[in-house]
Design a protein around this motif. Sequence first.
Motif, short mmCIF file in Angstrom:
data_model
loop_
_atom_site.label_atom_id
_atom_site.label_comp_id
_atom_site.label_asym_id
_atom_site.label_seq_id
_atom_site.Cartn_x
_atom_site.Cartn_y
_atom_site.Cartn_z
N SER A 291 0.83 -1.21 0.00
CA SER A 291 0.00 0.00 0.00
C SER A 291 0.86 1.26 0.00
O SER A 291 0.50 2.27 -0.62
N LEU A 292 2.01 1.22 0.68
CA LEU A 292 2.92 2.36 0.72
C LEU A 292 3.55 2.58 -0.65
O LEU A 292 3.63 3.71 -1.15
N ALA A 293 4.01 1.50 -1.28
CA ALA A 293 4.61 1.61 -2.61
C ALA A 293 3.58 2.12 -3.63
O ALA A 293 3.90 2.94 -4.50
N GLN A 294 2.34 1.65 -3.50
CA GLN A 294 1.29 2.08 -4.42
C GLN A 294 1.00 3.57 -4.26
O GLN A 294 0.84 4.30 -5.24
N ALA A 295 0.94 4.01 -3.01
CA ALA A 295 0.68 5.44 -2.76
C ALA A 295 1.79 6.30 -3.33
O ALA A 295 1.55 7.44 -3.76
#
Length: 437
Positions: free
Chosen positions: A154-158
């Motif tokens: 989720s962090l990488a996607q954001a």
Amino acid sequence: MTARRARRAAAGLAAAALSLGVLTACGGDGGKPTLNWYINPDGQDTLNALAKSCSTDDYTIKIQLLPSSATDQRTQLARRLAAKDSSTDLMSLDPVFVPEFANAKWLLPFEGELKDKVLDDDVLKGSAETVTWDDKVVAAPQWANTQVLWYRKSLAQAAGLDMTQPVTWDQVIDAAADNDGTVGVQANKYEAYVVWINSLIQGAGGNILDPDTVESGRDAKVTIDSKAGEDAAAVIEKLAKSGAKQADFTTSNEGTSLGQMFPDKGAGEFMTNWTFVYKNYEGLVGKPGGPADKAGLEDLGYARYPQTVQGEESKPPIGGIDIGVGAYSKHPDFAKQAAVCVTSAKAQSDLAVNEGLMPSRKSVYDSDELKKAYPADLLALWSDSVDSGGPRPKSAFYSQISSAIQSRWHSPTSVGPSTPAKSAAFLKAVLSGKALL
């Protein structure tokens, strides 16, 4: 504290109580010989089982615990072997200690058929490089370790990062800083910090020492003062000045960097760390420090170790354990046979499935047992990382090299463009005997 770290702590206390007095290498009253196998605390349950299953009608293998610290392990074994202790039959060695012990003639080389068994084409390149010295096979690869980039999907996607493609340290640091995340590393003044520095330098196309001269000991050419060294220092300096830096940055280690992946507040982290991470978080589902549920575990991602320089293939760290046979063993032939048994494909599979200690053999990664225990893409990532990773300097003076690097690169908050040159000058002086650590 995880169960693994709890076992390590208990093992450290047990090891501290061990006497350095010489243990008997033979059974009493002329009975069946006992081979003493000195192990570090990792994977004790499976190693005890291996000692039992690899014992034969000719000999019994008995486990002896070493301290939890790699430095203390080296010290205890070196003292025994320097005293020509005949009770030190088998040793679990950190790969960086193999050159020192081999150079001191403390390890018996494997020859002939046994040599072919411990080092065949199935052994991954990164592991194979750790067990040779002076054109001899002086240890048997047992399990391999490497680091990958662990992260919250989720962090990488954001951050808009495509994790199917190589990412750089700059990208990772910026992504974390801009999205309420952090970057976990090992930057305390200890060996794992040198692991990070070495991988950064190799990832920029350089080396701490010239690989062509590294085995020449004190005469090795120091090459850390280079563009690659400056690129490595720039990564450390950037993280030190970034909002992605974790609170314990200057004292961080493998354990402390785990805690920010699934925090109560925040987006999580990108973290470089060893293979044990997956089983650690899998065992913490629904518990403090871990994902809230199995769906949360699905948010744990993994990718190739970050690039120091964009477009330059990264060099993941190489670690693990090699099995050495003591030069003064009263039963060298039995000890070598035992070493072959405890490093077999079956033994490596058991260590991986039961303890999270990954194989040094390619075929074991492809086994049904491992595919049931780990995601197939993670196994492929680990195998590739071990096969194409970068070892630390293969020197008989590695302990001095490591200490010299630590003394000039720590604290990481003081690292800057001049650090490689300062550390090169000090390392040259240490190797030449003109400076003391």
